[in-house]
Design a protein around this motif. Sequence first.
Motif, short mmCIF file in Angstrom:
data_model
loop_
_atom_site.label_atom_id
_atom_site.label_comp_id
_atom_site.label_asym_id
_atom_site.label_seq_id
_atom_site.Cartn_x
_atom_site.Cartn_y
_atom_site.Cartn_z
N GLY A 1 76.51 10.20 55.60
CA GLY A 1 75.58 9.36 54.86
C GLY A 1 75.21 9.97 53.52
N ASP A 2 75.37 9.18 52.46
CA ASP A 2 75.00 9.65 51.13
C ASP A 2 73.49 9.65 50.97
N LEU A 3 73.04 10.45 50.00
CA LEU A 3 71.61 10.56 49.76
C LEU A 3 71.36 10.88 48.30
N THR A 4 70.41 10.18 47.69
CA THR A 4 69.92 10.53 46.37
C THR A 4 68.41 10.70 46.48
N ILE B 1 76.24 17.41 45.55
CA ILE B 1 76.65 18.15 46.74
C ILE B 1 77.64 17.28 47.51
N VAL B 2 78.84 17.80 47.70
CA VAL B 2 79.88 17.06 48.41
C VAL B 2 80.10 17.73 49.76
N HIS B 3 79.78 17.00 50.81
CA HIS B 3 79.95 17.46 52.19
C HIS B 3 81.37 17.08 52.62
N LEU B 4 82.17 18.08 53.01
CA LEU B 4 83.61 17.88 53.14
C LEU B 4 84.08 17.44 54.52
N ASN B 5 83.23 17.54 55.54
CA ASN B 5 83.62 17.08 56.87
C ASN B 5 82.39 16.66 57.65
N ARG C 1 76.85 13.61 48.76
CA ARG C 1 77.94 12.72 49.16
C ARG C 1 78.48 13.24 50.48
N SER C 2 78.36 12.45 51.53
CA SER C 2 78.68 12.97 52.85
C SER C 2 79.21 11.90 53.79
#
Length: 312
Positions: free
Chosen positions: A50-53, A137-141, A46-47
């Motif tokens: 751009g999100d990715l699965t 995975i959460v990308h915070l910035n 989650r970013s």
Amino acid sequence: MRILVVGAGAVGGYFGGRLAAAGRDVTFLVRAQRAEELKRTGLVIRSPRGDLTLRDVKTIQASDTAEPFDLIVLSCKAYSLDDAVKAFAPFVGPSTAILPLLNGMAHIDALKEKFDASQVLGGQCVIAATLNREREIVHLNDLHSITFGELAGGSSDRSRAIDEALQGAGFDVAASESILQQMWAKWVFLATLAASTCLFRASVGDILAAPDGRRVIEGFLSECRAVSAHNGYPMGEDFVARVSGTLFAEGSPMTASMLRDVENRSRIEADHILGDLIRRGGVEQHNDAQLSLLRLAYNHLKAYEARQAREA
């Protein structure tokens, strides 16, 4: 290029996931539980970028056998380094390059003792990421970069090949001809931030609101620069100007990740980030009644570790 990413946590999972999504040959070295999670739900990012699965993630475990990899990307915490080395050592061949993304410098010494020194690269990453309860995975910035280079400096066919493999994967990449200078610069900045925010148990903005807060941060920065210069990597006024916008930003909510670990009652990298800096010298020695700021902050964190061990 066959790439082995050690672990699929917040950092390794993010960069490895981006590389795999871009079509690179990426395998994750993980424990059985993480392998099952990835098989069941995929690798999820989650970013803001751009999100990715990612489905059908390639994984391997330490007990498996495989041909040596061309590049091993190492992004574990410093206190997990010994276990990580034992896990990936069987997958290192004569031409394998090892790219660690840890902070500080002690891990470089450890890797050079275990493997041929010529196989070890210098590297660092800039990213704020974590795993949420769903193990996503959460990308915070917006920041997500890797910088790497030959420890001896300069460029090489190997570094150019690695640069080519990493480029175009959805994050920023830079091949450096002076990676040790950049690693020391990041270490000085992070040690200053960690020592300040952990000692005060507060954000940069809250520290600056205290009567002598700015002086304390300046003191930490000065001591960390002294160690760096003592080891042959001086940080000039251009460096000070560059980091001052972060370290002295009024009202800033910024804290070091180490403080967040303390607040979560988690393990910390006190020895790797502060203890090793002190060990390398360059800070004026004080008597017992006049500890340097770095020693004061380090002892503060070692007391935290002692309490955690007692209550475990």
